[in-house]
Design a protein around this motif. Sequence first.
Motif, short mmCIF file in Angstrom:
data_model
loop_
_atom_site.label_atom_id
_atom_site.label_comp_id
_atom_site.label_asym_id
_atom_site.label_seq_id
_atom_site.Cartn_x
_atom_site.Cartn_y
_atom_site.Cartn_z
N MET A 10 0.59 -0.83 -0.15
CA MET A 10 -0.07 0.17 -0.29
C MET A 10 0.72 1.32 -0.42
SD MET A 10 -3.05 -1.03 0.19
CE MET A 10 -3.77 -3.16 0.37
N ARG A 11 0.39 2.73 0.07
CA ARG A 11 1.05 3.57 -0.06
C ARG A 11 0.82 4.14 1.04
NH1 ARG A 11 0.48 8.66 -4.31
NH2 ARG A 11 -1.73 6.90 -5.06
N LEU A 12 1.72 4.94 1.57
CA LEU A 12 1.33 6.37 2.08
C LEU A 12 1.96 7.34 1.51
CD1 LEU A 12 0.89 6.86 5.26
CD2 LEU A 12 3.15 6.27 5.24
N CYS A 13 0.47 7.86 1.88
CA CYS A 13 0.95 9.26 0.81
C CYS A 13 0.92 10.48 1.99
CB CYS A 13 0.25 9.83 -0.15
SG CYS A 13 0.34 11.02 -0.75
N ILE A 14 1.69 10.98 2.04
CA ILE A 14 1.52 12.68 3.07
C ILE A 14 1.21 14.08 2.14
CG2 ILE A 14 3.34 13.91 4.61
CD1 ILE A 14 4.62 11.58 5.24
N GLN A 67 -2.27 9.62 4.69
CA GLN A 67 -3.37 8.46 4.27
C GLN A 67 -2.62 7.80 3.89
OE1 GLN A 67 -6.28 9.39 1.28
NE2 GLN A 67 -5.26 11.33 1.16
N ILE A 68 -3.22 6.19 3.76
CA ILE A 68 -3.05 4.86 2.91
C ILE A 68 -4.04 4.48 2.17
CG2 ILE A 68 -2.39 2.44 3.92
CD1 ILE A 68 -1.03 3.38 6.32
N ILE A 69 -3.07 4.20 0.69
CA ILE A 69 -4.05 3.92 -0.28
C ILE A 69 -3.82 2.51 -1.09
CG2 ILE A 69 -4.13 5.06 -2.46
CD1 ILE A 69 -3.39 7.92 -1.43
N ASP A 70 -4.72 1.98 -1.47
CA ASP A 70 -4.56 0.59 -2.00
C ASP A 70 -4.81 1.03 -3.35
OD1 ASP A 70 -4.36 -2.12 -3.11
OD2 ASP A 70 -6.36 -2.16 -2.06
N ASP A 71 -3.37 0.83 -4.90
CA ASP A 71 -3.40 1.76 -5.35
C ASP A 71 -4.56 0.93 -6.60
OD1 ASP A 71 -2.30 4.43 -5.18
OD2 ASP A 71 -0.45 3.56 -5.29
N LYS A 100 -8.39 2.76 -3.24
CA LYS A 100 -9.02 3.01 -2.26
C LYS A 100 -8.81 3.64 -1.23
CE LYS A 100 -13.27 0.02 -3.34
NZ LYS A 100 -14.72 -1.02 -2.25
N THR A 101 -8.82 4.44 -0.17
CA THR A 101 -7.84 4.65 0.78
C THR A 101 -8.85 4.36 2.00
OG1 THR A 101 -8.41 7.45 -0.37
CG2 THR A 101 -7.89 7.43 2.48
N TYR A 136 4.45 1.30 0.93
CA TYR A 136 5.62 1.90 0.42
C TYR A 136 4.70 3.57 0.42
CZ TYR A 136 7.01 4.97 -3.76
OH TYR A 136 7.74 5.70 -4.42
N PHE A 137 6.33 4.41 1.26
CA PHE A 137 6.09 6.35 1.51
C PHE A 137 6.70 6.92 0.15
CE2 PHE A 137 8.33 10.07 4.07
CZ PHE A 137 7.09 9.98 4.60
N ASP A 138 5.40 7.57 0.33
CA ASP A 138 4.92 8.48 -1.00
C ASP A 138 5.78 10.08 0.01
OD1 ASP A 138 4.79 10.09 -2.91
OD2 ASP A 138 2.47 9.57 -3.31
N ARG A 139 6.74 10.73 -0.41
CA ARG A 139 6.27 12.32 0.42
C ARG A 139 5.64 13.79 0.12
NH1 ARG A 139 11.25 14.52 -1.19
NH2 ARG A 139 12.41 12.51 -2.04
N ASN A 140 5.49 12.61 -1.49
CA ASN A 140 5.13 13.70 -2.48
C ASN A 140 5.39 14.92 -2.51
OD1 ASN A 140 2.67 14.28 -3.57
ND2 ASN A 140 1.43 14.78 -2.64
N GLY A 141 6.92 15.12 -2.27
CA GLY A 141 7.42 16.06 -3.62
C GLY A 141 8.25 16.74 -1.44
N PHE A 142 7.63 16.26 -0.05
CA PHE A 142 8.13 17.27 0.71
C PHE A 142 9.34 16.17 0.79
CE2 PHE A 142 3.16 17.35 0.64
CZ PHE A 142 3.02 19.31 0.55
N ARG A 143 10.45 17.87 1.65
CA ARG A 143 11.37 16.89 1.58
C ARG A 143 11.70 16.11 2.96
NH1 ARG A 143 15.09 22.81 1.53
NH2 ARG A 143 15.20 22.74 -0.25
N TYR A 144 12.49 15.47 2.65
CA TYR A 144 12.37 14.30 4.52
C TYR A 144 13.29 14.98 5.46
CZ TYR A 144 12.45 10.68 6.84
OH TYR A 144 12.43 9.59 7.57
N HIS A 145 12.30 15.83 5.80
CA HIS A 145 13.15 16.45 7.25
C HIS A 145 12.33 17.59 7.75
CE1 HIS A 145 13.56 20.86 6.37
NE2 HIS A 145 13.28 20.51 4.91
#
Length: 120
Positions: free
Chosen positions: A28-32, A42-46, A50-51, A94-103
């Motif tokens: 699943m994808r953890l989208c931030i 949210q955790i999404i099943d691509d 579905k969320t 799967y961690f999807d930080r959506n383009g935001f920096r990891y800090h």
Amino acid sequence: MRALKLKKEQYLRRRKRSKKTFPNKDEMRLCIFKSTNHIEAQIIDDFNQKTIVSASSKEKEFSKKKKATKTELAALVGASLSKRVKGKKINKIYFDRNGFRYHGRVKSLADAAREGGLKF
């Protein structure tokens, strides 16, 4: 004006790079998403589109903590997300930080989710 355009280009480049690796059927994808005041996860099943689970700092339980900093709120959101996932049978995320920096807020949310039992 050039500085704003450069920031937007850097953000889009990071977002595109973070979306290159696509999860398997089992993952699943953890989208931030973060705004100036709030953070949402949210955790999404691509594959089924579905969320599964979501958590946000806009919820009533987090609005009571007015003296908490944004980073502390992000950690609380990550912890509550991992608590909500425990009932579901989710092994890998799967961690999807959506383009935001990891800090900062993104890192504190991810660390709290890992401490709660999520594996990514």
